[in-house]
Design an enzyme around this catalytic site. Sequence first.
Site, PDB file in Angstrom:
ATOM      1  N   ASN A  88       0.823  -1.201   0.000  1.00 57.14           N
ATOM      2  CA  ASN A  88       0.000   0.000   0.000  1.00 57.14           C
ATOM      3  C   ASN A  88       0.862   1.257   0.000  1.00 57.14           C
ATOM      4  O   ASN A  88       0.963   1.959  -1.006  1.00 57.14           O
ATOM      5  CB  ASN A  88      -0.931  -0.019   1.215  1.00 57.14           C
ATOM      6  N   ASP A  89       1.531   1.512   1.111  1.00 52.19           N
ATOM      7  CA  ASP A  89       2.295   2.758   1.227  1.00 52.19           C
ATOM      8  C   ASP A  89       3.421   2.852   0.196  1.00 52.19           C
ATOM      9  O   ASP A  89       3.760   3.937  -0.250  1.00 52.19           O
ATOM     10  CB  ASP A  89       2.860   2.885   2.636  1.00 52.19           C
ATOM     11  N   VAL A  90       3.979   1.708  -0.192  1.00 53.22           N
ATOM     12  CA  VAL A  90       5.122   1.749  -1.109  1.00 53.22           C
ATOM     13  C   VAL A  90       4.713   2.051  -2.548  1.00 53.22           C
ATOM     14  O   VAL A  90       5.566   2.229  -3.412  1.00 53.22           O
ATOM     15  CB  VAL A  90       5.948   0.435  -1.080  1.00 53.22           C
TER      16      VAL A  90
END
Lengths: 472, 105
Positions: free
Chosen positions: A398-400
Amino acid sequence: MDQLQDILNGYSVLLLSYLIGSITFIMGLKMLSHPDTARKGNLVAAFGMVISILATIFLYRNGMGEKLHNYGWIFAALVIGTVVGTMAAKKVQMTAMPEMVSLFNGMGGACAMLISVVEYHHNPTPDAGMFTIIVLGMVIGTVSFAGSIIAWGKLNGKIKDKTIPGGQGINFVLLGAVLVGSIVMIGGYVDMPSMFYIILACAALYGVLFVMPIGGADMPVVISLLNSFTGVAAAFGGFLYNNPVMLTGGILVGSAGTILTMLMCKAMNRSLTNVLIGSFGGGGAAAAGGASKEQGNYKEISLNDTAVLMAYASKVLIIPGYGLAVAQAQHACHELEKLLEEKGVEVGYGIHPVAGRMPGHMNVLLAEADVPYEKLLEMEDANAQMGTTSVVLILGANDVVNPAAKEDPSSPIYGMPILEVEKAEHVIVNKRSMKPGYAGIENDLFFKPKTSMLFGDAKKVLQELVAELKQV
Amino acid sequence: MDGLINFFISNYQLITIVILSIFLGIEVISRVPSVLHTPLMSGANAIHGVVIIGAIIVMGQAHTDDYLALTLGFLAVVLGTLNVVGGFVVTDRMLEMFSKKKKKK
């Protein structure tokens, strides 16, 4: 005279063993930093450790030339520790590795703390130099122990991220209390044995509050930092017993650990202070506010459509994240990759340096499933290939892949390098729900026109996808 | 202050080792691929388990009626062993997967 010669002989063997220990630690660390020699390096260091421990048990003599006793107790403790340690390390799931490392690190910290406590009891009024060593070993060991336990709890989900109002202030006060208390005690201004335990309590509380507000995604950095703390605590033990192997081992880990911590921060393009002050924790609120204005529509894609899309693609890039690890989907993922290759589709994996819960987490996981090493592309290579990729399949990351890291300066992850999945033709995101990722930040990627969502547990979805693909 | 000066003089050699070890530690791992960050951290974690030597010394010097030293020392040896053994075994398990890969190629 013979007896004296005996003592000297024993002592020289002891020192030689310690020298071997120090050398194997250096060689071990060196070998651990190269993929080809890493495993051997670990064994080399373990060998040196065994030699040093055995030599200590049988050859150590104190200042009066007395050998150690209480062998029954020592061996009982060694056996318990070995059995429990081996079982825990063998049984732990690959996904739970990071918290295991943190737990073992905490044990080391606690060990250093206990040594200082016992030494203080034996010698409540040592000279200033010795006292400094005892107190510092105790404080650092305690902080490392308390912090590691919190990090362990956070990684396995037992402890939730919590920002304590004024936490930063409380931390400074605690740290100040530890410092002042130590100086007052070492300087001999107060003669109060309970002071030692007050300092210990403050250090423990500091360890807890220091880790508490730091976001789960930053835990690897914190564990690495605490790891080097424990190394320093062990080195103080080396001063205490005038023991060269404890000193070299501890300091090596202390300095190597610090460098490693900085390398990890660099991989995330953030500074250590930034991580420690817990900008993820603080920034979460701002991000949540920003997200509400942009809750767009997302579209779902069926398994069947996904299978068709992938079967006729020329190149598929799989981006694994923590979701893959949690679902234990690495084998299913490898199966999908093999099936696609049979159909003539080029498949690669785009590995973000901090995907998962630890740098290298995804590599270890995929290696376990026998994914060929050369299929794992580092972030720069993956990004270079993004433009020619037909389908990007994001599995629980997600964040990456959050474009906010590039576009939104107010985002707490702004500046972190990401996998630029938007350059690919199609983006398929597999997640269990629309919940934000570990850093607690909404992801605009999910609402982009190119993106389709494929909800479900990564393992189940992949197995169904493989079944569908076989029929295409 | 006198105490500290005495300490410095009597531990001068150890302090030299500390300084050299700091540079050595930095030098030894400054070029490590990110894939190896986790195993390296885990390996280093096992190495600082060397603190167990201190615990063994505490334990082995405790008088048989000094229950505080015996209990805490015993606990310290158990925890130290956990750190050492667990640390090396976990690291080996992580690295096993890399080498398995290499052999098949």
